[in-house]
Design a protein around this motif. Structure first.
Motif, PDB file in Angstrom:
ATOM      1  N   ARG A  31       0.985  -1.426   0.140  1.00  0.00           N
ATOM      2  CA  ARG A  31       0.044   0.268  -0.051  1.00  0.00           C
ATOM      3  C   ARG A  31       0.945   1.159   0.118  1.00  0.00           C
ATOM      4  NH1 ARG A  31      -3.999  -0.123   5.027  1.00  0.00           N
ATOM      5  NH2 ARG A  31      -2.222  -1.345   6.020  1.00  0.00           N
ATOM      6  N   ARG A  32       2.049   1.148   0.010  1.00  0.00           N
ATOM      7  CA  ARG A  32       3.014   2.173  -0.027  1.00  0.00           C
ATOM      8  C   ARG A  32       2.813   3.096   1.019  1.00  0.00           C
ATOM      9  NH1 ARG A  32       5.392  -0.926  -2.988  1.00  0.00           N
ATOM     10  NH2 ARG A  32       6.299  -0.502  -4.795  1.00  0.00           N
ATOM     11  N   ILE A  33       3.015   2.289   2.256  1.00  0.00           N
ATOM     12  CA  ILE A  33       2.788   3.042   3.616  1.00  0.00           C
ATOM     13  C   ILE A  33       4.167   2.794   4.328  1.00  0.00           C
ATOM     14  CG2 ILE A  33       1.670   3.300   5.652  1.00  0.00           C
ATOM     15  CD1 ILE A  33      -0.795   2.348   4.479  1.00  0.00           C
ATOM     16  N   PRO A  34       4.970   3.716   4.600  1.00  0.00           N
ATOM     17  CA  PRO A  34       6.134   3.634   5.622  1.00  0.00           C
ATOM     18  C   PRO A  34       5.978   2.504   6.351  1.00  0.00           C
ATOM     19  CG  PRO A  34       5.847   5.921   5.154  1.00  0.00           C
ATOM     20  CD  PRO A  34       4.380   5.192   4.592  1.00  0.00           C
ATOM     21  N   ASP A  35       6.653   1.316   6.755  1.00  0.00           N
ATOM     22  CA  ASP A  35       6.667   0.557   7.479  1.00  0.00           C
ATOM     23  C   ASP A  35       7.422   0.443   8.712  1.00  0.00           C
ATOM     24  OD1 ASP A  35       5.714  -2.133   8.557  1.00  0.00           O
ATOM     25  OD2 ASP A  35       7.382  -3.188   7.440  1.00  0.00           O
ATOM     26  N   PRO A  36       6.678   0.997   9.668  1.00  0.00           N
ATOM     27  CA  PRO A  36       7.412   1.081  11.266  1.00  0.00           C
ATOM     28  C   PRO A  36       7.441  -0.315  11.916  1.00  0.00           C
ATOM     29  CG  PRO A  36       5.367   1.898  11.391  1.00  0.00           C
ATOM     30  CD  PRO A  36       5.451   1.305  10.088  1.00  0.00           C
TER      31      PRO A  36
END
Length: 288
Positions: A31-36
């Motif tokens: 989903r092209r969300i930064p992955d923390p």
């Protein structure tokens, strides 16, 4: 920084299983969300919240593996020896292996119990090698470090600073992605916590159906996650079974894959063949 610390406490309290962590990572990447995600610094090693030592899941079978392992060891040693600071690990595209660029930004934090934590954000950048080098060198120049023109030297050379360099990095990547805005607003952390919550339920559901076969449980859980919209339109980094390259092991929350391939249709090439849990065949999975 309060959101990051809240996320640390969430991870330490729920101890997400490897199934949950793997699918959550795939969810954010696709989903092209930064992955923390976090690692604990324990006994001079980087360890997942559920106790897996990252170094044990890393392979070293090729020149690429060797370069990445060098970078990983540098980050692990830095996390052990330093009390604060930022690490930036850039991964340029690599023919036949990585068709996307990535950067993992890591910060040293401390939990409420005083445990040293490495808080990481994995950011996929849909850019070419030249752009990855440009971003990395812009960062290096602002930090007073030597510039690197060889992408393979960059791959094995993390950038370290005793200061928080996240804001500068976000400014540098803003021309190529809107993921910087998600980090600035903290929506990447909100999304990861929400994803964890949904996957914990999915994990229980899949466990009732496949209580004794972890591979089948993973497949089933991933399918449910996809049906619930947790898997996006982009191809993620759901990799091969067995040990992983150092960058994949580090950048995907300590991902440890173990499954059997099954008959299906590859969602990349469309061929009917054996596919893994992300519905990607053996040939296409080498691209990610």
């Amino acid at each position: 920084m309060s959101k990051e610390l809240d996320f640390v406490q969430t991870c330490l309290s729920i101890h997400p299983s490897q199934l949950v962590e793997n699918i959550a990572s795939d969810s954010h990447e696709t989903r092209r969300i930064p992955d923390p995600y976090i690692f604990l610094v324990k006994d001079k090693k980087l360890v997942t919240p559920n106790g897996a030592v990252i170094e044990k899941s890393i392979r070293n079978d090729s020149n690429l593996d060797s370069m990445e392992l060098k970078a990983f060891i540098k980050i692990q040693d830095w996390a052990e020896s330093c009390d604060e600071g930022t690490s930036l690990w850039f991964s340029p595209p690599f023919p036949g292996k990585y068709d996307k660029g990535k950067v993992v930004a890591s910060q040293i934090l401390y939990g409420l119990d005083g445990k040293k934590i490495l808080f990481n954000r994995n950011i996929v950048l849909d850019v070419n090698t030249k752009t990855i080098l440009l971003v990395a060198n812009n960062m290096s120049e602002k930090m007073g470090l030597d510039l690197i023109t060889d992408p393979e030297l960059l791959r094995q050379t993390p950038i370290f600073s005793e200061h928080n360099q996240l804001e500068i990095l976000l400014d540098e990547i803003s021309a190529y992605t809107d993921q910087n805005q998600m980090v600035e607003k903290g929506t990447d952390i909100d999304s990861k916590i929400e994803t964890y919550s949904k996957l914990l339920i999915i994990e229980k559901m899949s466990g009732f159906v496949y209580s004794n076969t972890s591979d089948s449980q993973y497949l089933y859980a991933h399918q449910i996650a996809e049906e619930q919209g947790l898997i996006g339109k982009y191809i993620g980094s759901c990799g091969q079974s067995g040990k992983l390259s150092a960058f994949k092991a580090f950048s995907e929350g300590g991902r440890q894959e173990k499954w059997d391939y099954h008959s299906g249709v590859c969602r990349v090439c469309g061929n009917s063949t054996e596919v893994g849990p992300c519905s990607i065949c053996r040939t296409c999975e080498k691209k990610f």
